[in-house]
Motif scaffolding. Sequence first.
Motif, PDB file in Angstrom:
ATOM      1  N   HIS A 153     -49.423   6.617 -60.653  1.00 57.75           N
ATOM      2  CA  HIS A 153     -49.810   7.683 -59.915  1.00 57.75           C
ATOM      3  C   HIS A 153     -48.755   8.426 -59.042  1.00 57.75           C
ATOM      4  O   HIS A 153     -48.171   7.688 -58.312  1.00 57.75           O
ATOM      5  N   ILE A 154     -48.401   9.435 -59.225  1.00 56.85           N
ATOM      6  CA  ILE A 154     -47.190  10.224 -58.598  1.00 56.85           C
ATOM      7  C   ILE A 154     -47.492  11.134 -57.590  1.00 56.85           C
ATOM      8  O   ILE A 154     -48.356  12.310 -57.730  1.00 56.85           O
ATOM      9  N   GLU A 155     -47.249  10.806 -56.421  1.00 56.58           N
ATOM     10  CA  GLU A 155     -47.440  11.839 -55.290  1.00 56.58           C
ATOM     11  C   GLU A 155     -45.969  12.516 -54.994  1.00 56.58           C
ATOM     12  O   GLU A 155     -45.084  11.596 -54.684  1.00 56.58           O
ATOM     13  N   VAL A 156     -45.855  13.535 -54.954  1.00 54.86           N
ATOM     14  CA  VAL A 156     -44.670  14.419 -54.800  1.00 54.86           C
ATOM     15  C   VAL A 156     -44.504  15.031 -53.458  1.00 54.86           C
ATOM     16  O   VAL A 156     -45.606  15.629 -52.975  1.00 54.86           O
ATOM     17  N   LYS A 157     -43.569  14.720 -52.677  1.00 54.27           N
ATOM     18  CA  LYS A 157     -43.272  15.173 -51.482  1.00 54.27           C
ATOM     19  C   LYS A 157     -41.896  15.759 -51.466  1.00 54.27           C
ATOM     20  O   LYS A 157     -40.711  15.214 -51.681  1.00 54.27           O
ATOM     21  N   ARG A 158     -41.836  17.303 -51.336  1.00 56.78           N
ATOM     22  CA  ARG A 158     -40.572  17.975 -51.291  1.00 56.78           C
ATOM     23  C   ARG A 158     -40.469  18.514 -49.903  1.00 56.78           C
ATOM     24  O   ARG A 158     -41.010  19.710 -49.464  1.00 56.78           O
ATOM     25  N   THR A 159     -39.941  17.579 -48.914  1.00 50.19           N
ATOM     26  CA  THR A 159     -39.735  17.910 -47.552  1.00 50.19           C
ATOM     27  C   THR A 159     -38.544  17.377 -46.990  1.00 50.19           C
ATOM     28  O   THR A 159     -37.867  16.395 -47.277  1.00 50.19           O
ATOM     29  N   GLU A 160     -38.247  18.104 -45.851  1.00 52.01           N
ATOM     30  CA  GLU A 160     -37.015  17.599 -45.118  1.00 52.01           C
ATOM     31  C   GLU A 160     -37.376  16.335 -44.270  1.00 52.01           C
ATOM     32  O   GLU A 160     -36.452  15.283 -44.288  1.00 52.01           O
ATOM     33  N   ARG A 161     -38.497  16.066 -43.610  1.00 53.39           N
ATOM     34  CA  ARG A 161     -38.890  14.925 -42.984  1.00 53.39           C
ATOM     35  C   ARG A 161     -40.160  14.523 -43.508  1.00 53.39           C
ATOM     36  O   ARG A 161     -41.273  15.067 -43.719  1.00 53.39           O
TER      37      ARG A 161
END
Length: 106
Positions: free
Chosen positions: A49-57
Amino acid sequence: MGKMSRDKGKRGERELANKLKEHGFNAKRGQQYCGANGDADVIGLPDIHIEVKRTERLNLYEALAQAKADKRAGEMPIVAHRKNNCEWVIIQPLEDWIEMYKEGVK
């Protein structure tokens, strides 16, 4: 969440799916194809299960808790994260990593 933030998330999901495709995986964005039915952000890796987070913090533990809460039975939760000008990294519980490592070294 604002439109710009949602758009960045969608771009991150596409970017990760494309990166996985470069390595031979049949990956694609989950929500794009299936709607909000509990699919991971990126699908195509069985039992992951892949949760993607494209964020600076990123709050690692909140992101991992989301992946754990959203996963289906038998799936291993991971968080794929990248901030600007950095490489993708994977965050997962140590016990899951140990299980994967042991399977890989046999």
